[in-house]
Enzyme design. Structure first.
Site, PDB file in Angstrom:
ATOM      1  N   THR A   1       0.862  -1.173   0.000  1.00 13.17           N
ATOM      2  CA  THR A   1       0.000   0.000   0.000  1.00 13.17           C
ATOM      3  C   THR A   1       0.898   1.222   0.000  1.00 13.17           C
ATOM      4  O   THR A   1       2.048   1.139   0.418  1.00 13.17           O
ATOM      5  CB  THR A   1      -0.889   0.016   1.269  1.00 13.17           C
TER       6      THR A   1
ATOM      7  N   GLY B   1      -4.751  -6.442   5.347  1.00 14.47           N
ATOM      8  CA  GLY B   1      -5.914  -5.580   5.452  1.00 14.47           C
ATOM      9  C   GLY B   1      -7.063  -6.110   6.265  1.00 14.47           C
ATOM     10  O   GLY B   1      -7.754  -5.347   6.963  1.00 14.47           O
TER      11      GLY B   1
END
Length: 306
Positions: free
Chosen positions: A176, A230
């Site tokens: 990310t 996540g």
């Protein structure tokens, strides 16, 4: 899992910017063709955002520009060069949030060149907070650049997907990018963008576009951007947990981040990283993963972690 924490006191520039390019270390398939360029990419992204803040620009403008530069760099898992799904496509997520408590997010974006721009448009141009797979017509109506889906797919990411599917490689499959800032007016903002995890199911959505999980900001307290596994960040509402420890428990920034990693990531056996900036300009870079890409300024100058 040991937590590495960098805690940097406020500077005298009147603003603070910190960015990350993902936790877990370099992707083997990317390192083979682009060794040594990670630091350069982090530096360019930092300088782009810092230039805005130095000129008196807003925290929101700065974090969006910083993330946009990382989305355009195929070394990082966002925009071009994002991780690929099990069927070999790119499905992109992003979120922006201002210190006023307003947010915009997009999930499973397939055609907008810069997902962070779509997230900002959701914030500023719509009545919504989260949109899934925005139409080409909607993206065009916001004046944003579109590209063909193949633009996001690189040879290195195709090799990575093939290796994961053939060998079920151990280690991090995530990545990310993100940025947090406080500007000279004292406003904070956060932006996060990702291609998700390698070999994920089509339609899977991680923490990045989930307000309070991977991204959160509130004036007078903190701005947070996360990276890592996540699902655990969603279950632990990690970004908001840091805010809550500070606002309601009175915890200092570094303590809030460390406690959240221990309570919500370590307890789930999850790895990841967090960047955060307090309203006073103090910054923290923390991770329980083997490594983390990040850039920030200390009293000795610009620091890049690769």
């Amino acid at each position: 899992m040991a937590t590495n924490i960098i805690d940097v006191a406020p500077n005298d520039e009147g603003f603070t910017l910190v960015l990350h390019g993902g936790a877990g270390g370099r992707v083997e398939e990317l390192s083979l063709e682009a060794s040594g360029l990670y630091e350069h990419g982090l530096r360019l992204a930092y300088e782009a955002g810092a230039a805005i803040l130095s000129a008196g620009g807003s925290a929101l403008d700065a974090v969006c520009e910083t993330v946009r530069r990382l989305e355009d760099n195929p070394l990082f898992n966002a925009g071009r060069g994002a991780a690929l799904t099990a069927t070999g496509s790119a499905e992109l997520d992003a979120c922006v949030m201002t210190g006023e408590g307003k947010a915009g997010a997009v999930a499973v974006s397939r055609s907008a060149k810069n997902p962070v721009d779509v997230a900002r448009a959701v914030l500023e141009e719509s009545e919504h907070v989260l949109l899934v797979t925005p139409s080409d017509e909607l993206v065009d109506s916001w004046g944003l650049e579109r590209v063909r889906p193949e633009y996001f797919v690189t040879d290195a990411r195709q090799r990575q997907l093939a290796n994961v599917q053939a060998r079920l490689l151990e280690g991090s499959r995530h990545g990310t990018v993100g940025a947090v800032a406080v500007d000279r007016s004292g406003a904070v903002a956060a932006a996060t963008s990702t291609g998700g995890m390698v070999n994920q199911s089509d339609g899977r959505v991680g923490d990045t576009p989930v307000v309070g999980a991977g991204t959160y900001a509130r004036d007078g307290v903190v701005a947070v951007s996360c990276t890592g596994q996540g699902e655990s960040f969603i279950e632990g509402v990690v970004a908001h947990d840091i805010f809550a420890r500070m606002r309601y428990g009175g915890a200092p920034l570094a303590t809030a981040v460390a406690s959240t990693i221990e309570g919500e990531l370590d307890s789930r056996g999850a790895i990841g990283g967090i960047i955060a900036v307090g309203a006073d300009g103090r910054l923290v870079v923390a991770h329980n993963s083997p490594a983390m890409f990040a850039a920030y300024r200390s009293e000795t100058g610009l620091v890049t972690l690769t």
